[in-house]
Design a protein around this motif. Structure first.
Motif, short mmCIF file in Angstrom:
data_model
loop_
_atom_site.label_atom_id
_atom_site.label_comp_id
_atom_site.label_asym_id
_atom_site.label_seq_id
_atom_site.Cartn_x
_atom_site.Cartn_y
_atom_site.Cartn_z
N LEU A 144 0.86 -1.18 0.00
CA LEU A 144 0.00 0.00 0.00
C LEU A 144 0.89 1.23 0.00
O LEU A 144 1.57 1.52 0.98
N ALA A 145 0.92 1.94 -1.12
CA ALA A 145 1.74 3.14 -1.26
C ALA A 145 0.94 4.35 -0.81
O ALA A 145 -0.24 4.48 -1.13
N SER A 146 1.56 5.23 -0.07
CA SER A 146 0.91 6.45 0.37
C SER A 146 1.27 7.57 -0.59
O SER A 146 2.39 8.08 -0.59
N HIS A 147 0.31 7.93 -1.47
CA HIS A 147 0.55 8.95 -2.49
C HIS A 147 -0.78 9.56 -2.92
O HIS A 147 -1.77 8.86 -3.06
N ALA A 148 -0.81 10.87 -3.15
CA ALA A 148 -2.04 11.57 -3.53
C ALA A 148 -2.55 11.21 -4.92
O ALA A 148 -3.74 11.26 -5.19
N MET A 149 -1.64 10.85 -5.83
CA MET A 149 -2.00 10.43 -7.18
C MET A 149 -2.94 11.43 -7.89
O MET A 149 -4.04 11.09 -8.30
N LEU A 150 -2.50 12.66 -8.05
CA LEU A 150 -3.32 13.69 -8.71
C LEU A 150 -3.19 13.59 -10.22
O LEU A 150 -2.14 13.87 -10.79
N SER A 151 -4.29 13.20 -10.87
CA SER A 151 -4.32 13.13 -12.33
C SER A 151 -4.44 14.55 -12.88
O SER A 151 -4.60 15.52 -12.14
N TYR A 152 -4.40 14.68 -14.18
CA TYR A 152 -4.48 15.99 -14.81
C TYR A 152 -5.81 16.67 -14.49
O TYR A 152 -5.85 17.85 -14.15
N GLN A 153 -6.92 15.92 -14.55
CA GLN A 153 -8.24 16.50 -14.26
C GLN A 153 -8.37 16.88 -12.78
O GLN A 153 -8.84 17.96 -12.46
N GLU A 154 -7.96 15.97 -11.90
CA GLU A 154 -8.06 16.25 -10.46
C GLU A 154 -7.20 17.44 -10.07
O GLU A 154 -7.60 18.27 -9.25
N ALA A 155 -6.01 17.53 -10.62
CA ALA A 155 -5.10 18.63 -10.30
C ALA A 155 -5.67 19.97 -10.79
O ALA A 155 -5.57 20.98 -10.10
N GLU A 156 -6.30 19.95 -11.95
CA GLU A 156 -6.90 21.18 -12.47
C GLU A 156 -8.04 21.64 -11.58
O GLU A 156 -8.15 22.82 -11.26
N LYS A 157 -8.88 20.72 -11.13
CA LYS A 157 -10.01 21.06 -10.25
C LYS A 157 -9.52 21.58 -8.90
O LYS A 157 -10.08 22.53 -8.36
N ALA A 158 -8.50 20.95 -8.35
CA ALA A 158 -7.98 21.32 -7.04
C ALA A 158 -6.95 22.46 -7.11
O ALA A 158 -6.47 22.91 -6.08
N LYS A 159 -6.63 22.88 -8.33
CA LYS A 159 -5.62 23.92 -8.54
C LYS A 159 -4.29 23.56 -7.87
O LYS A 159 -3.68 24.36 -7.18
N LYS A 160 -3.90 22.31 -8.09
CA LYS A 160 -2.63 21.80 -7.57
C LYS A 160 -1.81 21.28 -8.74
O LYS A 160 -2.28 21.21 -9.87
N GLU A 161 -0.60 20.90 -8.45
CA GLU A 161 0.30 20.39 -9.47
C GLU A 161 0.03 18.90 -9.73
O GLU A 161 -0.19 18.13 -8.80
N VAL A 162 0.07 18.51 -11.00
CA VAL A 162 -0.13 17.10 -11.38
C VAL A 162 1.00 16.27 -10.80
O VAL A 162 2.16 16.65 -10.86
N ASN A 163 0.66 15.12 -10.22
CA ASN A 163 1.68 14.23 -9.67
C ASN A 163 1.08 12.84 -9.43
O ASN A 163 0.07 12.71 -8.75
#
Length: 101
Positions: A21-40
């Motif tokens: 079980l890896a602990s990571h936010a996994m922000l896709s391009y769509q999720e990052a755009e909605k949350a105004k965060k960096e893709v990662n």
């Protein structure tokens, strides 16, 4: 920095089953755009036992937050150390290890 990857590895009838079980936010391009965060997201994962690769995968943004991975392999003994390393889109690397029980 992300938390360590939680790893359980058990040997039964010559087959090692690994659950990680890896602990990571996994922000896709769509999720990052909605949350105004960096893709990662995690882009590469490798598991080694005694410096021998037993599992290797290139991933994309399709994995969920805190991804769970399960895989099996042969050729290890109880007490051997399994080491899982992943790299994300930003280039950050995280390595965790556990003993095979």
């Amino acid at each position: 920095m992300a938390k360590k990857t939680r790893i359980k590895a058990k040997l039964k009838k010559g087959i090692v089953t690994v659950k990680a079980l890896a602990s990571h936010a996994m922000l896709s391009y769509q999720e990052a755009e909605k949350a105004k965060k960096e893709v990662n997201f995690i882009t590469y994962l490798v598991a080694k036992v005694n410096d021998k690769i037993v599992y290797e995968v290139s991933t994309s943004q399709f994995l969920s937050k805190n991804p769970y991975m399960k895989f099996q392999f042969r050729g290890a003994e109880k007490g051997d150390k399994i080491e899982i390393t992943w790299t994300d889109l930003k280039g950050e690397t995280q390595t965790s290890s556990a003993k095979i029980k």
